[in-house]
Write a protein that holds these residues in place. Structure first.
Motif, PDB file in Angstrom:
ATOM      1  N   LEU A 209      -1.847   7.090  -5.105  1.00 11.93           N
ATOM      2  CA  LEU A 209      -3.206   6.578  -4.402  1.00 11.93           C
ATOM      3  C   LEU A 209      -3.433   7.175  -3.074  1.00 11.93           C
ATOM      4  CD1 LEU A 209      -3.550   2.945  -5.803  1.00 11.93           C
ATOM      5  CD2 LEU A 209      -4.045   4.980  -6.907  1.00 11.93           C
TER       6      LEU A 209
ATOM      7  N   GLU B  41      -4.920   6.333   0.749  1.00 14.01           N
ATOM      8  CA  GLU B  41      -4.941   4.937   1.327  1.00 14.01           C
ATOM      9  C   GLU B  41      -6.133   4.225   0.985  1.00 14.01           C
ATOM     10  OE1 GLU B  41      -3.866   4.021   6.194  1.00 14.01           O
ATOM     11  OE2 GLU B  41      -5.741   5.145   5.739  1.00 14.01           O
TER      12      GLU B  41
ATOM     13  N   LEU C 123       2.163   1.860  -3.469  1.00 10.32           N
ATOM     14  CA  LEU C 123       1.293   2.285  -4.192  1.00 10.32           C
ATOM     15  C   LEU C 123       1.164   3.932  -4.260  1.00 10.32           C
ATOM     16  CD1 LEU C 123      -1.347  -0.467  -4.126  1.00 10.32           C
ATOM     17  CD2 LEU C 123       0.011  -0.126  -6.198  1.00 10.32           C
ATOM     18  N   MET C 124       0.877   4.245  -2.765  1.00 16.33           N
ATOM     19  CA  MET C 124       0.713   5.484  -2.561  1.00 16.33           C
ATOM     20  C   MET C 124       1.797   6.730  -2.992  1.00 16.33           C
ATOM     21  SD  MET C 124      -1.040   5.886   1.358  1.00 16.33           S
ATOM     22  CE  MET C 124      -0.318   4.370   1.989  1.00 16.33           C
TER      23      MET C 124
ATOM     24  N   ALA D  65       0.904  -1.281   0.007  1.00 16.65           N
ATOM     25  CA  ALA D  65      -0.028  -0.298   0.077  1.00 16.65           C
ATOM     26  C   ALA D  65       0.889   1.287   0.045  1.00 16.65           C
ATOM     27  CB  ALA D  65      -1.087   0.066   1.121  1.00 16.65           C
TER      28      ALA D  65
ATOM     29  N   ALA E 170      -7.783  -1.372  -4.196  1.00 19.07           N
ATOM     30  CA  ALA E 170      -7.074  -1.521  -5.537  1.00 19.07           C
ATOM     31  C   ALA E 170      -7.237  -3.056  -5.941  1.00 19.07           C
ATOM     32  CB  ALA E 170      -5.415  -1.219  -5.168  1.00 19.07           C
TER      33      ALA E 170
ATOM     34  N   THR F  43      -5.847   2.432  -1.882  1.00 15.13           N
ATOM     35  CA  THR F  43      -5.037   1.274  -2.020  1.00 15.13           C
ATOM     36  C   THR F  43      -5.845  -0.286  -1.419  1.00 15.13           C
ATOM     37  OG1 THR F  43      -3.963   1.570   0.191  1.00 15.13           O
ATOM     38  CG2 THR F  43      -3.076   2.601  -1.501  1.00 15.13           C
ATOM     39  N   SER F  44      -6.631   0.293  -0.554  1.00 14.32           N
ATOM     40  CA  SER F  44      -7.559  -0.872   0.152  1.00 14.32           C
ATOM     41  C   SER F  44      -8.642  -1.285  -0.877  1.00 14.32           C
ATOM     42  CB  SER F  44      -8.117  -0.488   1.311  1.00 14.32           C
ATOM     43  OG  SER F  44      -9.046   0.836   1.043  1.00 14.32           O
TER      44      SER F  44
END
Length: 366
Positions: A196, A198, A190-191, A187, A204, A201-202
């Motif tokens: 992204l 947060e 990805l940020m 995560a 994605a 990301t959860s």
């Protein structure tokens, strides 16, 4: 006068006519000036709000109505903010009808909020109240905001960005906390790599990756956008090593999604281990935006990468690059001959007097 008062026994009544509709009611008052106030309020409601006999909701009722309408469609974080506002922070406004909200009442409620919260939080509180009242305007419950309260002036604080030279060490600290290729480690990358949020990301998913074009298109976003974002080579290689055909990219062992805030502890531990500033999920997104801008990406492209609707929102994410200022300071010092001033203790020369010019020379060298 636009309405008439008359007595029936000892009780005052009022009547008026608007748009062909006649209204006649009892004020339930025996004192004329009190009856006059009741009649005027009823007349103004009928004229301005044009809602017949339907009661104008109280602020507490408005919160419930808003949540009923929007909870299924807005983000969980957005709904939680409004729910918390209605549950904890209505103060004396809870049972006040929207038409009776005044500047004095709102300011008084804000003062109570400030007893336990910071000014920046009080501005958010006021914005939630505006959100609800403006929704009431669209629903024709009220014609305009019945109060006028300005946001508080808040001193801006320095915001942290992840220093590029510390990025590798910081990510290694995240991996040490979460385990190699753990959900938080994924995560965080990805940020940092594609900006992204947060919560994004959860949610994605692997099927939203375009491996051929090396892009990722978030399928669930705050603003309902679906714009592809280029995936940098380092992140592409990281994700390719664990590629799956479908499913959540970041999830628990049982396949369920994480809740908001699941990366916080790992980030705080990495901040402490690396001695960097207060890096949070939001500041990783700010780091992503700032680095893009510093490397020459036009602001409108940064806006698209962040999926913002307004460029003003994007500007608020960017930190000022002071490298240009530092280079200008260096050129000024060269032109003024300040760079030629040496530290007497290091050069063996006689110690110079502590004049402002001498001190500026030392500052320039430092």
């Amino acid at each position: 006068m636009s309405y008439q008062l008359f007595k029936v026994g000892k009780v005052w009544h009022y009547r008026f006519q608007i748009s062909g509709a006649r209204v006649q009611r009892s004020t339930r008052e025996t004192v004329k000036y009190k009856a006059d106030a009741v009649a005027e309020k009823a007349y103004n409601r009928t004229k301005l709000w044009a809602r017949g006999d339907e009661p104008i909701p109280t602020l507490r009722e408005l919160v419930v109505q808003w949540l009923d309408v929007y909870t299924p469609t807005v983000s969980a974080a957005h709904a939680k903010v409004v729910e918390t506002f209605g549950r904890l922070h209505l103060f004396d406004l809870a049972d006040v009808e929207l038409s009776d909200l005044t500047t004095e009442l709102v300011e008084s409620a804000r003062l109570k909020y400030l007893e336990t919260h910071a000014p920046a939080s009080a501005n958010q509180w006021l914005n939630v109240l505006k959100l609800l009242c403006r929704w009431a305007i669209r629903r024709k419950m009220i014609p305009a905001l019945p109060w006028s309260v300005k946001l508080l002036k808040v001193q801006k604080r320095p915001r942290a960005t992840l220093p590029v030279p510390h990025a590798t060490k910081w990510l290694a600290a995240i991996d040490e906390y979460d385990g190699d290729r753990g959900p938080v480690a994924i995560a965080v990358r990805l940020m940092l790599g594609i900006g992204l949020r947060e919560v994004e990301t959860s949610t994605a998913r692997w099927e939203w990756m375009d491996w051929a074009r090396r892009t990722y298109t978030p399928g669930i976003t705050k603003g309902r956008e679906a714009d592809p974002v280029p995936v940098p080579d380092w992140l592409y290689a990281y994700l390719d090593a664990m590629r799956k055909p479908s499913g959540l990219i970041v999830c628990r062992a049982d396949g369920s999604a994480y809740r908001s805030g699941f990366t916080r502890r790992a980030m705080l531990a990495a901040n402490s281990a690396c001695g960097v500033g207060h890096i949070t999920a939001h500041r990783l997104r700010g780091t992503f935006a700032t680095l893009l801008s510093e490397q020459g990406a036009p602001i409108h492209m940064v806006k698209q990468a962040l999926r913002h609707k307004s460029i003003n929102t994007t500007m608020a994410y960017l930190e000022v690059n002071m490298d240009l200022v530092a280079r200008a300071q260096h050129r000024i010092a060269q032109s003024a001959g300040l760079n030629a001033i040496q530290n007497p203790e290091s050069s063996g020369e006689t110690k110079a007097s502590n004049t402002p010019e001498t001190q500026m020379g030392h500052d320039a060298q430092d």
